[in-house]
Design a protein around this motif. Structure first.
Motif, PDB file in Angstrom:
ATOM      1  N   GLU A 165       0.819  -1.206   0.000  1.00  0.00           N
ATOM      2  CA  GLU A 165       0.000   0.000   0.000  1.00  0.00           C
ATOM      3  C   GLU A 165       0.854   1.258   0.000  1.00  0.00           C
ATOM      4  N   GLY A 166       2.160   1.091   0.059  1.00  0.00           N
ATOM      5  CA  GLY A 166       3.056   2.258   0.072  1.00  0.00           C
ATOM      6  C   GLY A 166       3.039   2.947  -1.265  1.00  0.00           C
ATOM      7  N   SER A 167       3.408   4.184  -1.270  1.00  0.00           N
ATOM      8  CA  SER A 167       3.413   4.949  -2.517  1.00  0.00           C
ATOM      9  C   SER A 167       4.691   4.665  -3.259  1.00  0.00           C
ATOM     10  N   SER A 168       4.598   4.147  -4.467  1.00  0.00           N
ATOM     11  CA  SER A 168       5.795   3.873  -5.264  1.00  0.00           C
ATOM     12  C   SER A 168       5.903   4.952  -6.311  1.00  0.00           C
ATOM     13  N   ARG A 169       7.042   5.595  -6.312  1.00  0.00           N
ATOM     14  CA  ARG A 169       7.246   6.732  -7.197  1.00  0.00           C
ATOM     15  C   ARG A 169       8.613   6.648  -7.836  1.00  0.00           C
ATOM     16  N   GLN A 170       8.776   7.382  -8.952  1.00  0.00           N
ATOM     17  CA  GLN A 170      10.065   7.445  -9.613  1.00  0.00           C
ATOM     18  C   GLN A 170      10.697   8.800  -9.356  1.00  0.00           C
ATOM     19  N   ASP A 171      11.912   8.979  -9.878  1.00  0.00           N
ATOM     20  CA  ASP A 171      12.631  10.248  -9.774  1.00  0.00           C
ATOM     21  C   ASP A 171      12.849  10.661  -8.329  1.00  0.00           C
ATOM     22  N   GLY A 172      13.386   9.739  -7.540  1.00  0.00           N
ATOM     23  CA  GLY A 172      13.806  10.115  -6.201  1.00  0.00           C
ATOM     24  C   GLY A 172      12.833   9.790  -5.103  1.00  0.00           C
ATOM     25  N   LEU A 173      11.550   9.454  -5.418  1.00  0.00           N
ATOM     26  CA  LEU A 173      10.608   9.100  -4.370  1.00  0.00           C
ATOM     27  C   LEU A 173      10.463   7.597  -4.348  1.00  0.00           C
ATOM     28  N   GLY A 174      10.497   7.022  -3.173  1.00  0.00           N
ATOM     29  CA  GLY A 174      10.612   5.569  -3.079  1.00  0.00           C
ATOM     30  C   GLY A 174       9.371   4.886  -2.595  1.00  0.00           C
ATOM     31  N   VAL A 175       9.527   3.569  -2.352  1.00  0.00           N
ATOM     32  CA  VAL A 175       8.472   2.733  -1.831  1.00  0.00           C
ATOM     33  C   VAL A 175       8.798   2.475  -0.380  1.00  0.00           C
ATOM     34  N   GLY A 176       7.881   2.741   0.514  1.00  0.00           N
ATOM     35  CA  GLY A 176       8.151   2.550   1.936  1.00  0.00           C
ATOM     36  C   GLY A 176       7.386   1.388   2.513  1.00  0.00           C
ATOM     37  N   HIS A 177       7.831   0.856   3.679  1.00  0.00           N
ATOM     38  CA  HIS A 177       7.085  -0.218   4.311  1.00  0.00           C
ATOM     39  C   HIS A 177       6.198   0.350   5.405  1.00  0.00           C
ATOM     40  N   ARG A 178       5.156  -0.364   5.729  1.00  0.00           N
ATOM     41  CA  ARG A 178       4.183   0.080   6.692  1.00  0.00           C
ATOM     42  C   ARG A 178       4.759   0.040   8.087  1.00  0.00           C
ATOM     43  N   PRO A 179       4.636   1.102   8.890  1.00  0.00           N
ATOM     44  CA  PRO A 179       5.144   1.085  10.245  1.00  0.00           C
ATOM     45  C   PRO A 179       4.488  -0.020  11.056  1.00  0.00           C
ATOM     46  N   GLY A 180       5.312  -0.764  11.780  1.00  0.00           N
ATOM     47  CA  GLY A 180       4.797  -1.845  12.606  1.00  0.00           C
ATOM     48  C   GLY A 180       4.594  -3.142  11.856  1.00  0.00           C
ATOM     49  N   GLN A 181       4.830  -3.152  10.520  1.00  0.00           N
ATOM     50  CA  GLN A 181       4.640  -4.375   9.747  1.00  0.00           C
ATOM     51  C   GLN A 181       5.755  -5.366  10.068  1.00  0.00           C
ATOM     52  N   GLN A 182       5.414  -6.600  10.339  1.00  0.00           N
ATOM     53  CA  GLN A 182       6.391  -7.625  10.664  1.00  0.00           C
ATOM     54  C   GLN A 182       6.774  -8.396   9.417  1.00  0.00           C
ATOM     55  N   ALA A 183       8.039  -8.460   9.141  1.00  0.00           N
ATOM     56  CA  ALA A 183       8.521  -9.196   7.974  1.00  0.00           C
ATOM     57  C   ALA A 183       8.688 -10.663   8.335  1.00  0.00           C
ATOM     58  N   PRO A 184       8.446 -11.580   7.386  1.00  0.00           N
ATOM     59  CA  PRO A 184       8.672 -12.988   7.660  1.00  0.00           C
ATOM     60  C   PRO A 184      10.122 -13.258   8.011  1.00  0.00           C
ATOM     61  N   SER A 185      10.340 -14.326   8.771  1.00  0.00           N
ATOM     62  CA  SER A 185      11.695 -14.671   9.199  1.00  0.00           C
ATOM     63  C   SER A 185      12.580 -14.957   7.992  1.00  0.00           C
ATOM     64  N   GLY A 186      13.788 -14.409   8.024  1.00  0.00           N
ATOM     65  CA  GLY A 186      14.749 -14.646   6.950  1.00  0.00           C
ATOM     66  C   GLY A 186      14.495 -13.841   5.703  1.00  0.00           C
ATOM     67  N   SER A 187      13.536 -12.917   5.735  1.00  0.00           N
ATOM     68  CA  SER A 187      13.222 -12.141   4.534  1.00  0.00           C
ATOM     69  C   SER A 187      14.137 -10.926   4.422  1.00  0.00           C
ATOM     70  N   VAL A 188      14.100 -10.303   3.236  1.00  0.00           N
ATOM     71  CA  VAL A 188      14.831  -9.055   3.008  1.00  0.00           C
ATOM     72  C   VAL A 188      13.799  -7.940   3.031  1.00  0.00           C
ATOM     73  N   GLU A 189      13.852  -7.121   4.066  1.00  0.00           N
ATOM     74  CA  GLU A 189      12.881  -6.039   4.207  1.00  0.00           C
ATOM     75  C   GLU A 189      13.539  -4.721   3.830  1.00  0.00           C
ATOM     76  N   LEU A 190      13.061  -4.112   2.759  1.00  0.00           N
ATOM     77  CA  LEU A 190      13.613  -2.849   2.281  1.00  0.00           C
ATOM     78  C   LEU A 190      12.824  -1.698   2.886  1.00  0.00           C
ATOM     79  N   ASP A 191      13.540  -0.765   3.519  1.00  0.00           N
ATOM     80  CA  ASP A 191      12.870   0.400   4.097  1.00  0.00           C
ATOM     81  C   ASP A 191      12.350   1.330   3.005  1.00  0.00           C
ATOM     82  N   ASP A 192      13.107   1.490   1.945  1.00  0.00           N
ATOM     83  CA  ASP A 192      12.639   2.287   0.809  1.00  0.00           C
ATOM     84  C   ASP A 192      13.460   1.930  -0.413  1.00  0.00           C
ATOM     85  N   CYS A 193      12.917   2.178  -1.581  1.00  0.00           N
ATOM     86  CA  CYS A 193      13.673   1.972  -2.818  1.00  0.00           C
ATOM     87  C   CYS A 193      13.234   2.983  -3.862  1.00  0.00           C
ATOM     88  N   GLN A 194      14.129   3.265  -4.782  1.00  0.00           N
ATOM     89  CA  GLN A 194      13.884   4.240  -5.840  1.00  0.00           C
ATOM     90  C   GLN A 194      14.247   3.599  -7.171  1.00  0.00           C
TER      91      GLN A 194
END
Length: 438
Positions: free
Chosen positions: A224-253
């Motif tokens: 549900e995070g806002s995914s944008r280009q040109d410097g604005l990224g995709v964020g994860h939901r605060p308090g969201q628990q990632a599955p064990s052993g996963s790669v959780e990205l705080d943001d990406c562009q």
């Protein structure tokens, strides 16, 4: 607050001149032209000459200059100047010399409305358009660019790639490069750890290929995070628990060529690549970081004449991998006069200009531990000041290893001529600010 506002072209000619107070004359523009525009040694956007301060912004082929005789808030002045640029874009598309010359009357009308006796007033374009209804004359350059954008949208053309590119051998190289930042306390507690990564692609592909690029199945992002280009990224939901052993990205562009809808739906990066080298993606993560090195250090001060150092460095990656160009910098007291150093691998020496023992190891295998022992002799000083003990810093490169665990699962290339292509993927983790307190 402001005494005057000027707009110059790159030749130093005054295009717009508006005086708000009587404490300056129009001839003050000559001072700016001589001292700033004609000078090759101006690095600051703020220039004070006597009691007059010039705040200037270079935009396109223009200088926008606010002049003040008072102790004005610099941040407020620059915000006002950038608001003028935004207003210009809103009214006539592109704020350049041609647009200024075509819209003299409108610009003076705007300057009268947005600033009263040198104090900024309402600068919101939507509000101003309610009572300044004059339409701006758009420059030919802006209309040409606008027409180009419309053509691209209508025909599906790709602005970042020519359709007639041809290569004898079609290849794509992908580099996943990560920088690890670490601050560790004396007790071995991790105070800060994060990874900043980028995926660099070099594309030597014929025609107009569509690439599909997949990362680990375990990458977690907020759908549900806002995914944008040109410097604005995709964020994860605060308090969201990632599955064990996963790669959780705080943001990406992403690069503008990426189709974000596909990524949000199935985590597949679909794009038509630019020709040559470009940055496909940037990301950052702070969870589940695999630290490539663990450093343990002890410094024992023997009175005021000697300090003994014991440093161990252990590589924590697979024994099949190697780290290259490892440099460990161990700080020493500023009054160090002589050192005795022993190492189990590489070479170490005292660098007096840096107040460091520099330990260089060309190559370290995974799961290997190496040691440094050193004694520093200190000279007596007249000022009795305790040593602040700056942190130990580490520099390194580890190939085919990612600290975040991010991996390229597949790279598929589709082109209407169905040519065969060769794909290469390389991983590298290097040190960012990798510091250990002791």
């Amino acid at each position: 607050m402001l005494s005057a506002f000027f707009v110059f072209n790159v030749k130093g000619e005054v295009l717009i001149s508006r005086l708000y107070r009587t404490d300056v004359k129009r001839s003050v523009s000559d001072i700016f032209r001589i001292q700033v525009i004609a000078s090759t040694d101006v690095r600051s956007p703020i220039t004070t000459l006597g009691s007059t301060t010039f705040f200037h912004v270079r935009h396109e082929n223009l200088y926008l200059v606010a002049v003040s005789k008072l102790n004005a808030n610099a941040a407020l002045v620059f915000e006002f100047v950038y608001k003028i640029i935004s207003l210009g874009r809103s009214y006539f598309g592109k704020f350049d010399e041609e647009a200024v010359k075509n819209n003299f009357t409108l610009i003076y009308e705007l300057l009268d409305e947005i600033c009263d006796f040198g104090f900024p007033q309402n600068t919101e374009p939507e509000t101003l358009k309610l009572y300044i209804t004059t339409e701006g004359v758009k420059s030919e350059r802006f209309l040409a660019e606008q027409g180009s954008q419309i053509a691209i949208q209508a025909t599906g053309a790709v602005a970042w790639r020519r359709p007639d590119i041809k290569y004898r051998k079609n290849e794509a190289f992908v580099d996943v490069i990560e920088s690890v930042n670490l601050i560790m306390s004396q007790k071995g507690t991790i105070l800060r750890a994060d990874v900043s990564g980028q995926i660099i692609m070099r594309s030597y592909l014929s025609g107009m290929p569509e690439c599909k690029f997949g990362l680990n199945d375990s990458v977690v992002l907020d759908n549900e995070g806002s995914s944008r280009q040109d410097g604005l990224g995709v964020g994860h939901r605060p308090g969201q628990q990632a599955p064990s052993g996963s790669v959780e990205l705080d943001d990406c562009q992403f690069h503008q060529c990426v189709k974000l809808t596909n990524f949000e739906n199935n985590r597949m990066i679909t794009f038509i690549p630019p020709d040559g080298e470009f940055e496909l993606m940037k990301y950052r993560t702070t969870d589940n970081i695999n630290l490539p090195f663990r450093v343990h250090a002890i410094a024992i001060e023997d009175g005021k004449s000697r300090v003994e150092f014991k440093v161990s460095v252990r590589s924590q990656f697979s024994p099949k991998l190697f780290a290259q160009n490892v440099v460990v910098k161990v700080p020493t007291p500023p009054n160090t006069s002589n050192t005795t150093i022993t190492v189990t691998a590489g070479k170490a020496k005292y660098v007096g200009s840096e107040n460091n023992i520099v330990w260089k190891i060309p190559r370290i295998q995974g799961q290997q531990e190496i040691f440094l022992s050193a004694e520093a002799e200190l000279t007596q000083t007249t000022v009795q000041k305790s040593w602040s003990r700056p942190p130990i810093s580490l520099d390194f490169q580890v190939l085919m290893f990612t600290a975040s665990g991010l991996m390229v699962r597949f790279l598929k290339i589709f082109e209407k001529s169905n040519y065969n292509s060769v794909k290469w993927v390389r991983y590298m983790t290097k040190a960012g600010a990798y510091q250990i307190k002791f």
